[in-house]
Scaffold this active site. Structure first.
Site, short mmCIF file in Angstrom:
data_model
loop_
_atom_site.label_atom_id
_atom_site.label_comp_id
_atom_site.label_asym_id
_atom_site.label_seq_id
_atom_site.Cartn_x
_atom_site.Cartn_y
_atom_site.Cartn_z
N HIS A 97 0.82 -1.26 0.00
CA HIS A 97 -0.07 0.14 0.16
C HIS A 97 0.77 1.22 -0.05
O HIS A 97 1.89 1.24 0.46
CB HIS A 97 -1.03 -0.10 1.22
CG HIS A 97 -0.30 -0.16 2.69
ND1 HIS A 97 -0.01 -1.47 2.96
CD2 HIS A 97 0.24 0.55 3.37
CE1 HIS A 97 0.73 -1.46 4.19
NE2 HIS A 97 0.62 -0.18 4.41
N HIS A 99 0.63 5.13 1.46
CA HIS A 99 0.13 6.07 2.31
C HIS A 99 0.08 7.43 1.47
O HIS A 99 1.05 7.95 1.28
CB HIS A 99 0.98 6.32 3.50
CG HIS A 99 1.02 5.16 4.42
ND1 HIS A 99 -0.07 5.14 5.47
CD2 HIS A 99 1.46 3.94 4.37
CE1 HIS A 99 0.20 4.00 6.29
NE2 HIS A 99 1.09 3.36 5.56
P1 5GP Z 1 1.67 0.16 7.50
O1 5GP Z 1 1.83 0.55 8.97
O2 5GP Z 1 1.39 -1.28 7.31
O3 5GP Z 1 2.37 1.11 6.59
O4 5GP Z 1 0.01 0.71 7.17
C1 5GP Z 1 -1.08 0.14 7.69
C2 5GP Z 1 -2.07 1.13 7.92
O5 5GP Z 1 -3.45 0.56 7.70
C3 5GP Z 1 -1.94 2.00 9.29
O6 5GP Z 1 -1.82 3.21 8.93
C4 5GP Z 1 -3.32 1.71 9.86
O7 5GP Z 1 -3.86 2.89 10.47
C5 5GP Z 1 -4.25 1.17 8.81
N1 5GP Z 1 -5.34 0.43 9.18
C6 5GP Z 1 -5.08 -0.67 9.95
N2 5GP Z 1 -6.43 -1.58 10.27
C7 5GP Z 1 -7.35 -0.52 9.28
C8 5GP Z 1 -8.70 -0.83 9.24
O8 5GP Z 1 -9.55 -1.61 9.67
N3 5GP Z 1 -9.34 0.16 8.26
C9 5GP Z 1 -8.46 1.21 7.59
N4 5GP Z 1 -9.12 1.89 7.01
N5 5GP Z 1 -7.24 1.24 7.87
C10 5GP Z 1 -6.66 0.33 8.75
#
Ligand code: 5GP
Length: 131
Positions: A97, A99
């Site tokens: 993903h 951001h």
């Molecule tokens: P990472 O830390 O893997 O780069 O980003 C994962 C992102 O997913 C985090 O920013 C977190 O807030 C988001 N996230 C986790 N669970 C959920 C969810 O159930 N729904 C949404 N919309 N975002 C989520």
């Protein structure tokens, strides 16, 4: 199956802002700044390090377009577009993903990375023949 696959499959709800055959974009639940959005490929792969080139291309093309629209719609002044790859980089969901974090004039830019002791010359010696 990751959480994001469940969002693609509509098994769990999300505030979807854009969808086409290849990608889905939805608001990040944490909203680090207003409009914080995640852009994901529909074809699952763990991170940018495992994604095929065409997946990286389509995700980033759409992320750039969505970022521009978010900035205009929300009155932001810029955005950080970033992808965490691996646990040490802060990745918590292992479905690639990007951001999009819209940035506003009043934000403080913080990048909290511990300093390392290696010099720029040492790093360059190690990597200069790699590419
Ligand atoms: P990472 O830390 O893997 O780069 O980003 C994962 C992102 O997913 C985090 O920013 C977190 O807030 C988001 N996230 C986790 N669970 C959920 C969810 O159930 N729904 C949404 N919309 N975002 C989520």
């Amino acid at each position: 199956m990751t959480l994001f696959q469940k969002i693609i499959d509509r098994e769990i709800p999300a505030k979807i802002v854009y969808e086409d055959d290849d990608v889905l974009a939805f608001l990040d639940i944490s909203q680090q700044t207003p409009g914080h959005t995640l852009v994901i490929p529909k074809k699952a792969t763990a991170s940018v390090l495992t994604a095929p080139e065409e997946t990286i291309a389509v995700v980033n093309i759409q992320a750039a377009k969505i970022a521009k629209s978010l900035i205009d719609a929300l009155g932001a002044s810029g955005a950080n577009l970033l992808s965490n790859a691996g646990e040490v980089a802060g990745q918590t969901v292992f479905h690639y993903h990007v951001h999009i974090i819209p940035r506003y004039e009043e934000d403080e830019l913080k990048l909290d990375i511990k300093e390392h002791s290696s010099t720029i010359d040492e790093v360059y010696e190690t990597i200069k023949e790699v590419f």
